[in-house]
Design a protein around this motif. Structure first.
Motif, PDB file in Angstrom:
ATOM      1  N   TYR A   1       1.659  -9.131  -5.304  1.00 37.83           N
ATOM      2  CA  TYR A   1       0.155  -9.032  -5.520  1.00 37.83           C
ATOM      3  C   TYR A   1      -0.255  -8.434  -6.884  1.00 37.83           C
ATOM      4  N   GLU A   2      -0.922  -9.063  -7.657  1.00 35.60           N
ATOM      5  CA  GLU A   2      -1.098  -8.698  -9.137  1.00 35.60           C
ATOM      6  C   GLU A   2      -2.755  -8.589  -9.339  1.00 35.60           C
ATOM      7  N   GLU A   3      -3.498  -8.644  -8.248  1.00 29.81           N
ATOM      8  CA  GLU A   3      -4.758  -8.510  -8.718  1.00 29.81           C
ATOM      9  C   GLU A   3      -5.143  -7.215  -9.198  1.00 29.81           C
ATOM     10  N   ASN A   4      -4.444  -6.223  -8.190  1.00 29.18           N
ATOM     11  CA  ASN A   4      -4.831  -4.872  -8.425  1.00 29.18           C
ATOM     12  C   ASN A   4      -6.258  -4.221  -8.653  1.00 29.18           C
ATOM     13  N   THR A   5      -7.041  -4.914  -7.684  1.00 28.16           N
ATOM     14  CA  THR A   5      -8.432  -4.724  -7.859  1.00 28.16           C
ATOM     15  C   THR A   5      -9.065  -3.454  -6.915  1.00 28.16           C
ATOM     16  N   LYS A   6      -8.288  -2.863  -5.949  1.00 29.94           N
ATOM     17  CA  LYS A   6      -8.684  -1.838  -5.009  1.00 29.94           C
ATOM     18  C   LYS A   6      -9.123  -0.645  -5.943  1.00 29.94           C
ATOM     19  N   THR A   7     -10.402  -0.036  -5.689  1.00 30.80           N
ATOM     20  CA  THR A   7     -10.746   0.796  -6.653  1.00 30.80           C
ATOM     21  C   THR A   7     -10.477   2.095  -6.198  1.00 30.80           C
ATOM     22  N   LYS A   8     -10.032   2.585  -4.981  1.00 31.01           N
ATOM     23  CA  LYS A   8      -9.218   3.774  -4.676  1.00 31.01           C
ATOM     24  C   LYS A   8      -8.214   3.477  -3.664  1.00 31.01           C
ATOM     25  N   ILE A   9      -7.070   4.156  -4.182  1.00 29.20           N
ATOM     26  CA  ILE A   9      -5.910   3.766  -3.619  1.00 29.20           C
ATOM     27  C   ILE A   9      -5.780   4.652  -2.285  1.00 29.20           C
ATOM     28  N   GLY A  10      -6.608   5.720  -2.048  1.00 26.75           N
ATOM     29  CA  GLY A  10      -6.562   6.542  -0.907  1.00 26.75           C
ATOM     30  C   GLY A  10      -5.095   7.374  -0.853  1.00 26.75           C
ATOM     31  N   SER A  11      -4.809   7.804   0.358  1.00 34.72           N
ATOM     32  CA  SER A  11      -3.626   8.564   0.254  1.00 34.72           C
ATOM     33  C   SER A  11      -2.250   7.950   1.003  1.00 34.72           C
ATOM     34  N   SER A  12      -2.651   6.622   1.350  1.00 32.86           N
ATOM     35  CA  SER A  12      -1.658   5.792   2.192  1.00 32.86           C
ATOM     36  C   SER A  12      -0.430   5.513   1.255  1.00 32.86           C
ATOM     37  N   MET A  13       0.470   4.722   1.555  1.00 31.68           N
ATOM     38  CA  MET A  13       1.478   4.142   0.642  1.00 31.68           C
ATOM     39  C   MET A  13       0.992   3.426  -0.801  1.00 31.68           C
ATOM     40  N   LEU A  14       1.723   3.517  -1.531  1.00 31.38           N
ATOM     41  CA  LEU A  14       1.356   2.867  -2.879  1.00 31.38           C
ATOM     42  C   LEU A  14       2.844   2.257  -3.259  1.00 31.38           C
TER      43      LEU A  14
ATOM     44  N   ARG B   1       9.096   1.109  -6.779  1.00 31.92           N
ATOM     45  CA  ARG B   1       9.089   2.587  -6.168  1.00 31.92           C
ATOM     46  C   ARG B   1       7.610   2.476  -5.236  1.00 31.92           C
ATOM     47  N   THR B   2       7.777   2.952  -4.061  1.00 32.37           N
ATOM     48  CA  THR B   2       6.883   2.980  -2.797  1.00 32.37           C
ATOM     49  C   THR B   2       6.824   4.538  -2.747  1.00 32.37           C
ATOM     50  N   ILE B   3       5.421   5.120  -2.893  1.00 33.60           N
ATOM     51  CA  ILE B   3       5.446   6.450  -2.735  1.00 33.60           C
ATOM     52  C   ILE B   3       3.841   6.824  -1.852  1.00 33.60           C
ATOM     53  N   PRO B   4       3.949   7.879  -1.521  1.00 29.59           N
ATOM     54  CA  PRO B   4       2.804   8.445  -0.751  1.00 29.59           C
ATOM     55  C   PRO B   4       1.888   8.862  -1.650  1.00 29.59           C
ATOM     56  N   ALA B   5       0.762   8.225  -1.912  1.00 30.76           N
ATOM     57  CA  ALA B   5      -0.186   8.560  -2.835  1.00 30.76           C
ATOM     58  C   ALA B   5      -0.742   9.854  -2.634  1.00 30.76           C
TER      59      ALA B   5
END
Ligand code: GLY
Ligand code: MN
Ligand code: MN
Length: 496
Positions: free
Chosen positions: A294-307, A324-328
């Motif tokens: 996934y390279e679009e990276n267009t979501k304006t708010k990542i929220g608090s789920s995993m990133l 790395r996968t982190i809890p935002a």
């Protein structure tokens, strides 16, 4: 009377170009050695690689390395040029429109000069260089790269190479280039001339003399084992990438956008002197993490789920590949923790198999068994086939000048540098309990294979649940970085 727009347009274009290019290029006065990085690969490295290549080539053969083509990005604008790693590896030449010939045995020209390689380079051209930057040119190629038999590309057409005397003419698949009428020595011309001089037929695949299978084999065997000089650059690329991950962990907030996170990583890379990234940065929040590249990276708010953040700095031609996968939101949720731990355990199981002489397949199996058993135990998958749907990619690959670097992929050997990157991706509406939906975890580390194990190059960024949460809880220098709200009409009109 004012000038019409049409009359002004060329002037505008000119000033735009001057702005675009002059700021990017060092002026001659600035271009002193003190202003340049000191840790580029030395010419002795490339000479050593050519010697190793000659050693590996079959008797009475010549190998031809071709530059990658340039590509249009927009009108009058090209994509940033990325050299063919083979050209860079074997010569140090980083410009387009070039051709390298390496001979198994020493050749003698009509004047009695002895040589084992010939490099055709872009000719110096003051007018072109004013727009697109300095060229190394013939003299630079001789003095800086140490290739005595360097010529301008335009000399190839009249250059006498008797290809008919070689038992094997080895080359990679031909790159597709389009003719450029203005330049008579661009890559297109060089390729046409090579085909003609070597009498390469349209369908050369059936003729054993024209060999592009052994091109990949020979170069894979060389490039998959990293020299100490390469290790220095790879270590740096990996450490820089880890520092990018760490800074983002400290700075992350649920109201940030995916693009902003990408910018933070890449800012850190550049701050440490990395020229770019080795592949498009992947910043997938929540379910976007299920799209592997996934390279679009267009979501304006990542929220608090995993990133999920898969980002690799490229430093002097060598790329890292670290995820790395982190809890935002700062803390892993219960279901997130369970999936994360499973991926972590799979990664650890794969690490344990690594050592000189072990097999890729053993590492693959070790990780996949942990994930399959775990997903079945949790009731997410009923069997191995279903588990594989949640882990749809291989365990890893070589890294180096290419992110998916050339390698033979059989036995692991000392000084190979590989990724170990298991993952679990559970899109919404999957055939499992809803609490798992939307969770995507990949943990990707870069390791050097050693005599009796491995060296974890990417240890600089935390991988354990508690260490990640601790890093996120730290203050960031970016916490106080505020930009003014934009004044122009926009739905995103806000202070940052
Ligand atoms: N970043 C691409 C990969 O992990 O293979
Ligand atoms: Mn990878
Ligand atoms: Mn990756």
């Amino acid at each position: 009377m004012h000038t019409s727009f049409l009359k002004r347009a060329p002037l505008f274009a000119l000033s735009l170009f001057i702005t675009l290019f002059s700021f990017g290029q060092p002026s001659p006065a600035m271009d002193t050695d003190e202003d340049m990085p000191k840790d580029y690969l030395p010419k002795e490295f490339h000479a050593g690689r050519r010697a190793a290549l000659r050693e590996a080539m079959p008797d009475n053969s010549v190998i031809v390395v071709m530059a990658y083509p340039t590509r249009t990005f927009s009108n009058d604008v090209e994509y940033k040029y990325h050299p063919n790693p083979d050209m860079y590896y074997f010569s140090g030449y980083k410009e387009p429109h070039s051709l390298l010939l390496v001979f198994k045995t020493e050749q003698t020209d009509s004047a009695g000069n002895k040589y084992s390689e010939i490099l055709f380079v872009q000719k110096k051209n003051a007018a072109a260089e004013q727009w697109t930057g300095k060229r190394l040119g013939l003299e630079g190629s001789k003095t800086k790269l140490g290739i005595a038999m360097s010529f301008n590309g335009e000399d190839f057409s009249n250059f006498s190479v008797d290809f008919s005397k070689f038992d094997k003419i080895i080359f990679d698949r031909f790159p597709v280039d389009i003719p450029n009428g203005r330049d008579k020595a661009d890559l297109y011309d060089l390729l046409q001339q090579f085909k003609q001089k070597a009498a390469i037929p349209e369908d050369y695949s059936k003729e054993k003399r024209f060999d592009n299978r052994s091109y990949r084999e020979i170069t894979a065997k060389l490039r998959e084992i990293k020299t100490p000089e390469e290790m220095t650059l790879i270590r740096k690329a990996v450490e820089i990438s880890c520092q990018g991950q760490n800074e983002v962990m400290k700075a992350v907030r649920p109201d940030m956008s995916e693009m902003e996170i990408q910018g933070l990583h890449e800012f850190v890379h550049k701050k440490y002197g990395a020229e770019g990234v080795g592949y498009g940065s992947i910043i997938g929040s929540g379910e976007n993490g299920c799209t592997l590249h996934y390279e679009e990276n267009t979501k304006t708010k990542i929220g608090s789920s995993m990133l999920l953040m898969d980002v690799g700095a490229e430093y002097h031609g060598y790329t890292a590949d670290v995820t790395r996968t982190i809890p935002a939101g700062g803390k892993f949720g219960e279901a997130e923790k369970v999936i994360y731990q499973l991926v972590y355990d799979a990664q650890e199981a794969a690490f344990k198999t690594l050592k000189d002489g072990s097999k890729w397949a053993d590492a693959e199996k070790a990780a996949r068994d942990v994930i399959t058993d775990g997903l079945v135990r949790l009731g997410i998958a009923k069997d191995k086939a279903e588990a594989n749907k949640y882990y749809p990619h291989g365990l890893g690959h070589h890294i180096g000048m290419d992110v998916h670097d050339r390698g033979t992929y059989s036995n692991l050997k000392k000084d190979m540098v590989i990724t170990i990157e298991p993952g679990i991706y559970i899109p919404s509406n999957s055939n499992c309990e809803k609490k798992w939906w939307g969770i995507a975890v990949r943990i990707e580390d870069d390791a050097r294979v050693t005599e009796d194990g491995y060296e974890l190059l990417s240890h600089f960024a935390p991988r354990k649940i508690e260490d990640i949460e601790k890093m996120i809880s730290q203050k960031s220098a970016l916490d106080d970085f505020k930009l003014p709200a934009l004044k122009s009409a926009s739905p995103e009109k806000k202070a940052f």
